[in-house]
Scaffold this motif. Structure first.
Motif, PDB file in Angstrom:
ATOM      1  N   ALA A 125      44.391  33.078  29.816  1.00  0.00           N
ATOM      2  CA  ALA A 125      44.008  33.038  31.233  1.00  0.00           C
ATOM      3  C   ALA A 125      45.010  33.774  32.124  1.00  0.00           C
ATOM      4  N   LEU A 126      46.296  33.577  31.917  1.00  0.00           N
ATOM      5  CA  LEU A 126      47.285  34.209  32.783  1.00  0.00           C
ATOM      6  C   LEU A 126      47.234  35.733  32.663  1.00  0.00           C
ATOM      7  N   ALA A 129      44.240  36.978  34.508  1.00  0.00           N
ATOM      8  CA  ALA A 129      44.471  36.950  35.965  1.00  0.00           C
ATOM      9  C   ALA A 129      45.307  38.149  36.404  1.00  0.00           C
ATOM     10  N   ALA A 137      44.424  38.597  44.149  1.00  0.00           N
ATOM     11  CA  ALA A 137      44.645  37.211  43.722  1.00  0.00           C
ATOM     12  C   ALA A 137      44.934  36.316  44.923  1.00  0.00           C
ATOM     13  N   GLU A 140      41.776  35.477  46.790  1.00  0.00           N
ATOM     14  CA  GLU A 140      41.009  34.445  46.089  1.00  0.00           C
ATOM     15  C   GLU A 140      41.627  33.063  46.300  1.00  0.00           C
ATOM     16  N   TYR A 159      49.591  34.401  40.288  1.00  0.00           N
ATOM     17  CA  TYR A 159      48.644  34.338  39.165  1.00  0.00           C
ATOM     18  C   TYR A 159      48.624  32.948  38.541  1.00  0.00           C
ATOM     19  N   LEU A 162      46.497  30.713  40.633  1.00  0.00           N
ATOM     20  CA  LEU A 162      45.077  31.023  40.457  1.00  0.00           C
ATOM     21  C   LEU A 162      44.561  30.430  39.147  1.00  0.00           C
ATOM     22  N   VAL A 163      45.327  30.583  38.086  1.00  0.00           N
ATOM     23  CA  VAL A 163      44.928  30.059  36.772  1.00  0.00           C
ATOM     24  C   VAL A 163      44.832  28.538  36.809  1.00  0.00           C
ATOM     25  N   LEU A 171      37.397  32.008  36.012  1.00  0.00           N
ATOM     26  CA  LEU A 171      38.414  33.039  36.189  1.00  0.00           C
ATOM     27  C   LEU A 171      37.939  34.369  35.606  1.00  0.00           C
ATOM     28  N   ARG A 172      37.370  34.327  34.417  1.00  0.00           N
ATOM     29  CA  ARG A 172      36.888  35.550  33.779  1.00  0.00           C
ATOM     30  C   ARG A 172      35.792  36.201  34.629  1.00  0.00           C
ATOM     31  N   VAL A 175      37.439  37.804  37.771  1.00  0.00           N
ATOM     32  CA  VAL A 175      38.169  39.037  37.468  1.00  0.00           C
ATOM     33  C   VAL A 175      37.202  40.183  37.215  1.00  0.00           C
TER      34      VAL A 175
END
Length: 196
Positions: A125-126, A129, A137, A140, A159, A162-163, A171-172, A175
């Motif tokens: 995930a990181l 991001a 970011a 968001e 980041y 956000l994660v 998240l995916r 992005v």
């Protein structure tokens, strides 16, 4: 057979395959980890599918590091490899990576499927991001009421926030949507839909 020869044929095939798909964006030299590495061609739609080219004139010296990073970020990966590299490449790439073999036939580059790609079993995930620019970011985080305390922090903290505030699927999706609609890529392209 050079990288540019293979890239030209691969790009033409990708463009033809997605010509009618307005939800797809094709990006050459997609930067990962803020430019630490670049994917030769990335197809961004309901997933991010990266294509890495290793022509007959290339070496596989950088491939192990690319494998490590691409496997953290990309949903699917296809290695497009010159025939002389095929055996060694098969030994080192993950089983979920696809392979296409580039050969010169009658003066033209031909790409033949060797192994189909599968979905990445363990994205990070990181690192995903980090495909976003810091400003994206932060926007968001602002939209979600999560920016407090990180606006002036280093980008890694942005980041990480956000994660921590989103599920991996969300998240995916975010992005991919941001990448598809980024207005100031190296080459201007029209905006696309974020529908998956």
């Amino acid at each position: 057979m050079r990288d540019a020869d293979v890239r030209r044929v691969l790009r033409a095939e990708i463009d033809a395959a997605h010509a009618a798909d307005h939800d797809t964006r094709v990006v050459e030299e997609l930067a990962l980890e803020h430019g630490t590495s670049r994917v030769d061609i990335a197809v961004i739609n309901g997933e991010i599918h990266g294509y890495e080219i290793k022509s007959e004139r290339d070496t596989l010296e950088r491939l192990p590091k690319q494998i490590e990073l691409y496997s953290l970020v990309l949903d699917k990966v296809t290695l497009v490899v010159g025939a002389r590299h095929l055996s060694h490449a098969q030994e080192i790439i993950p089983p979920w990576w696809g392979i296409r073999v580039a050969e010169l036939r009658g003066g033209s580059v031909v790409l033949s499927p060797e192994r189909s790609e599968e979905v990445n079993p363990s994205p990070d995930a990181l690192t995903i991001a980090m495909l976003l620019w810091r400003e994206e970011a932060l926007e968001e985080l602002e939209a979600r009421g999560l920016a407090r305390g990180v606006r002036s922090k280093p980008r890694r903290a942005v980041y990480e926030r956000l994660v921590s505030g989103m599920s991996l699927p969300d998240l995916r999706h975010l992005v991919r949507c941001r990448l598809k609609n980024r207005a100031n890529w190296r080459v201007a392209e029209p905006l696309v839909s974020c529908g998956d």
